[in-house]
Design a protein around this motif. Structure first.
Motif, PDB file in Angstrom:
ATOM      1  N   PHE A  86       0.822  -1.211   0.000  1.00 65.66           N
ATOM      2  CA  PHE A  86       0.000   0.000   0.000  1.00 65.66           C
ATOM      3  C   PHE A  86       0.861   1.269   0.000  1.00 65.66           C
ATOM      4  O   PHE A  86       0.489   2.276  -0.621  1.00 65.66           O
ATOM      5  N   ALA A  87       2.030   1.212   0.644  1.00 68.71           N
ATOM      6  CA  ALA A  87       2.896   2.388   0.677  1.00 68.71           C
ATOM      7  C   ALA A  87       3.353   2.761  -0.741  1.00 68.71           C
ATOM      8  O   ALA A  87       3.325   3.933  -1.128  1.00 68.71           O
ATOM      9  N   ALA A  88       3.780   1.742  -1.513  1.00 69.03           N
ATOM     10  CA  ALA A  88       4.202   1.994  -2.895  1.00 69.03           C
ATOM     11  C   ALA A  88       3.023   2.470  -3.737  1.00 69.03           C
ATOM     12  O   ALA A  88       3.164   3.348  -4.600  1.00 69.03           O
ATOM     13  N   PHE A  89       1.847   1.901  -3.439  1.00 74.97           N
ATOM     14  CA  PHE A  89       0.633   2.279  -4.160  1.00 74.97           C
ATOM     15  C   PHE A  89       0.281   3.740  -3.883  1.00 74.97           C
ATOM     16  O   PHE A  89      -0.089   4.504  -4.785  1.00 74.97           O
ATOM     17  N   ALA A  90       0.411   4.137  -2.616  1.00 75.28           N
ATOM     18  CA  ALA A  90       0.113   5.523  -2.230  1.00 75.28           C
ATOM     19  C   ALA A  90       1.131   6.476  -2.838  1.00 75.28           C
ATOM     20  O   ALA A  90       0.778   7.568  -3.300  1.00 75.28           O
ATOM     21  N   ASP A  91       2.419   6.095  -2.832  1.00 75.74           N
ATOM     22  CA  ASP A  91       3.466   6.942  -3.431  1.00 75.74           C
ATOM     23  C   ASP A  91       3.202   7.189  -4.911  1.00 75.74           C
ATOM     24  O   ASP A  91       3.520   8.259  -5.446  1.00 75.74           O
ATOM     25  N   ALA A  92       2.607   6.182  -5.584  1.00 80.92           N
ATOM     26  CA  ALA A  92       2.303   6.314  -7.014  1.00 80.92           C
ATOM     27  C   ALA A  92       0.937   6.926  -7.246  1.00 80.92           C
ATOM     28  O   ALA A  92       0.501   7.042  -8.406  1.00 80.92           O
ATOM     29  N   ASP A  93       0.256   7.303  -6.136  1.00 80.04           N
ATOM     30  CA  ASP A  93      -1.082   7.900  -6.223  1.00 80.04           C
ATOM     31  C   ASP A  93      -2.056   7.004  -6.979  1.00 80.04           C
ATOM     32  O   ASP A  93      -2.870   7.470  -7.776  1.00 80.04           O
ATOM     33  N   GLY A  94      -1.918   5.698  -6.768  1.00 80.28           N
ATOM     34  CA  GLY A  94      -2.835   4.741  -7.385  1.00 80.28           C
ATOM     35  C   GLY A  94      -2.613   4.511  -8.866  1.00 80.28           C
ATOM     36  O   GLY A  94      -3.483   3.939  -9.545  1.00 80.28           O
ATOM     37  N   ASN A  95      -1.445   4.935  -9.391  1.00 85.82           N
ATOM     38  CA  ASN A  95      -1.140   4.728 -10.814  1.00 85.82           C
ATOM     39  C   ASN A  95      -0.825   3.248 -11.049  1.00 85.82           C
ATOM     40  O   ASN A  95       0.201   2.734 -10.598  1.00 85.82           O
ATOM     41  N   LEU A  96      -1.717   2.563 -11.768  1.00 85.87           N
ATOM     42  CA  LEU A  96      -1.571   1.116 -11.965  1.00 85.87           C
ATOM     43  C   LEU A  96      -0.299   0.753 -12.708  1.00 85.87           C
ATOM     44  O   LEU A  96       0.363  -0.247 -12.385  1.00 85.87           O
ATOM     45  N   ARG A  97       0.047   1.522 -13.726  1.00 87.28           N
ATOM     46  CA  ARG A  97       1.221   1.174 -14.545  1.00 87.28           C
ATOM     47  C   ARG A  97       2.511   1.221 -13.747  1.00 87.28           C
ATOM     48  O   ARG A  97       3.451   0.473 -14.043  1.00 87.28           O
ATOM     49  N   LYS A  98       2.574   2.108 -12.757  1.00 85.12           N
ATOM     50  CA  LYS A  98       3.796   2.216 -11.957  1.00 85.12           C
ATOM     51  C   LYS A  98       3.934   1.073 -10.960  1.00 85.12           C
ATOM     52  O   LYS A  98       5.028   0.577 -10.720  1.00 85.12           O
ATOM     53  N   VAL A  99       2.806   0.662 -10.353  1.00 83.52           N
ATOM     54  CA  VAL A  99       2.879  -0.346  -9.293  1.00 83.52           C
ATOM     55  C   VAL A  99       2.610  -1.757  -9.824  1.00 83.52           C
ATOM     56  O   VAL A  99       3.237  -2.725  -9.397  1.00 83.52           O
ATOM     57  N   TYR A 100       1.669  -1.862 -10.790  1.00 80.75           N
ATOM     58  CA  TYR A 100       1.294  -3.170 -11.343  1.00 80.75           C
ATOM     59  C   TYR A 100       1.416  -3.157 -12.878  1.00 80.75           C
ATOM     60  O   TYR A 100       0.412  -3.226 -13.594  1.00 80.75           O
ATOM     61  N   PRO A 101       2.639  -3.063 -13.373  1.00 81.45           N
ATOM     62  CA  PRO A 101       2.821  -2.999 -14.841  1.00 81.45           C
ATOM     63  C   PRO A 101       2.401  -4.286 -15.548  1.00 81.45           C
ATOM     64  O   PRO A 101       2.241  -4.296 -16.768  1.00 81.45           O
ATOM     65  N   THR A 102       2.219  -5.362 -14.789  1.00 76.90           N
ATOM     66  CA  THR A 102       1.866  -6.646 -15.412  1.00 76.90           C
ATOM     67  C   THR A 102       0.361  -6.793 -15.657  1.00 76.90           C
ATOM     68  O   THR A 102      -0.057  -7.739 -16.311  1.00 76.90           O
ATOM     69  N   LEU A 103      -0.448  -5.885 -15.144  1.00 81.72           N
ATOM     70  CA  LEU A 103      -1.890  -6.045 -15.283  1.00 81.72           C
ATOM     71  C   LEU A 103      -2.337  -6.036 -16.741  1.00 81.72           C
ATOM     72  O   LEU A 103      -3.114  -6.873 -17.170  1.00 81.72           O
TER      73      LEU A 103
END
Length: 523
Positions: free
Chosen positions: A152-169
């Motif tokens: 969640f910390a990385a998710f919050a740092d990216a402001d919920g940007n999926l490509r930054k945190v979950y590029p595999t989606l």
């Protein structure tokens, strides 16, 4: 999603169940973009067919495979006899590898149109299936796992940007989230939505073949129109590949081939028009050598340091003005003009050769488009793409010699085969029933074809020139006269199993001509 990381997790796990303990018994290719690998143990066989084209890349798993007797080559010979010890999916990456005995690894890199298969031993690459991706030799399968901070910390740092945190989606999960108002949700709500989707991707209810935005897709989520659903990822991918190639693949590859050929044809026609225009200008303008001849014939009639003079032009039988350089003698200027004339002759020769090459290209491309128009299904398209691959690749790859010479007279194109194999290709693939076919009688020689023009009768002068070419490019080249037979192509057939260039002519007429090339430049 057929090459999405989340689907490959399920696929590689399923392959592990099938392959561990089996021995690699065969590995071969029947065309440049397909690799077939056969595995077996005492109880069963298993096949992986990797179709890695620039249009579409996918794995499939046929129950058995009938290998063709011709056009088949063994590959990756070092791994034959090795057993599969493990199947390892790379973390957060679209690739997996087979761990084999004798310290070998077989990497499946499934990166869309840059997909490849690479064999390693002792950590060093032995073979690349697609050698055009030379950089793949630098990949290290044991180091391809991607550790990504996905808390969640990385998710919050990216402001919920999926490509930054979950590029595999990928596209489909992102669209699925958007359909649940992901963009307007709070950060905490976004996090919960993502976790729910990840749970579905990890434990899908089924594997779906869907219609989404007009395209056939493989999905782990129910999105778009569900066409089929499966419990087994192997079965799902098998059927998806078959359906895609027979439906979407046919349409896309057909249009892509048509566009490539049309673009090349337009380019070749433009170059030919430009070269022809330049040639006409050079041939019809007064040549440098003629101007030099007139200056040399009038040396005593030209005043010293004259910048312009009126002289008699014996080529046109009239007086005309000549511009001169004040600081050069007329003789010196004539010498320069003679040198220019020599260069102009070479330029004309180069332009003529360029125009001839483009005429050959145009005929090949027109014939390829004509053949493409006859293709009605994916099976026929697959054969077509293999036969015309040299016209559908890059310019560097396409630089192969044309199977025939091209001559043009009175608006008619005359094609002359260059060898027995080229004769076969000319007559069987580039000649149609109303084209006129010629050949020196009773001796070996080139097949010659006059291309038919609808509503027109081939002039006798064109027929005679083509007959002279047929005689010239035959064993009767040194004879004073040569009989040449001619007939519409519909009366020419190749017997089954006959050697290259061998045909049977059912009806013919004969013309007696002098063996010569009427298009050779006169000295």
């Amino acid at each position: 999603m057929h090459q999405n990381y989340h689907f490959l997790q399920h696929l590689s796990a399923r392959l592990k169940q099938e392959l561990v303990g089996k021995e690699i018994v065969t590995c071969f290719s029947q065309n440049k973009d397909e690799l077939v690998i056969g595995f077996a143990d005492s109880n069963s066989e298993f096949y992986i067919r990797a179709g890695l084209t620039s249009h579409f890349s996918a794995l499939s798993f046929p129950d058995d495979f009938k290998r063709a007797r011709a056009n088949s080559v063994n590959l990756f010979k070092q791994m034959i006899g090795q057993k599969v010890q493990d199947v390892v999916q790379h973390l957060n990456e679209r690739s997996f590898y087979l761990q084999l005995t004798d310290d070998m690894l077989l990497l499946f890199k499934l990166f869309g149109n840059r997909s490849n298969i690479v064999l390693y031993q002792h950590g060093e690459p032995l073979h690349l299936f697609h050698k055009k991706f030379a950089a793949d030799a630098d990949l290290h399968p044991l180091e391809m796992h991607r550790q990504l901070p996905q808390n969640f910390a990385a998710f919050a740092d990216a402001d919920g940007n999926l490509r930054k945190v979950y590029p595999t989606l990928g596209e489909l999960p992102a669209d699925y989230l958007e359909a649940q108002n992901y963009s307007s949700a709070t950060l905490e709500e976004k996090w919960e939505l993502v976790q729910q989707v990840l749970e579905q991707l990890e434990n899908p209810e089924a594997y779906y073949i869907i219609k989404y935005r007009g395209k056939l897709r493989l999905s782990l989520l129910q999105i778009g129109e569900v066409v089929y659903n499966y419990r087994d990822p192997l079965e799902a991918l098998n059927n998806y590949t078959r359906l895609y190639l027979s439906e979407t693949g046919f349409e896309q590859q057909y249009e892509q081939a048509k566009q490539q050929l049309t673009k090349r044809l337009t380019g070749s026609q433009t170059v030919l028009e430009q070269a022809t225009l330049q040639l006409n200008e050079m041939r019809h303008n007064r040549s440098y050598s003629q101007t030099a001849d007139i200056l040399m014939a009038n040396l005593t009639n030209i005043p010293p340091q004259a910048e312009e003079v009126i002289l008699y032009d014996f080529y046109t039988d009239q007086n005309r003005a000549f511009k001169l350089k004040r600081n050069e003698t007329p003789q010196k200027q004539a010498e320069k003009l003679y040198r220019k004339a020599k260069n102009q002759h070479l330029e004309i020769q180069q332009l003529e050769e360029k125009a001839e090459r483009k005429m050959e290209e145009i005929i090949l491309l027109e014939d390829a488009l004509h053949a493409l128009a006859e293709v009605k299904n994916y099976k026929e398209l697959k054969v077509y793409l293999r036969e015309y691959a040299h016209l559908l690749t890059t310019k560097q790859q396409a630089q192969q010699q044309s199977p025939f010479r091209v001559f043009e007279t009175e608006g008619y194109k005359i094609l002359v085969g260059k060898s027995s194999q080229n004769n076969d290709e000319l007559t069987q693939r580039h000649t149609y029933k109303d084209d006129l076919w010629l050949h020196a009688k009773d001796v070996s020689g080139s097949h010659v074809v006059i291309k038919h023009q609808a509503g027109k009768t081939i002039p006798v002068t064109v027929l005679e020139k083509a007959a002279k070419l047929a005689a010239y490019y035959s064993k009767r080249k040194q004879d004073s006269l040569c009989p040449v037979m001619y007939t519409p192509k519909k009366w020419v057939r190749k017997p089954k199993g006959a050697p290259a260039g061998t045909v049977v002519v059912e009806r013919e007429k004969v013309l007696l001509v002098k063996p010569e090339n009427p298009f050779e430049k006169r000295k």
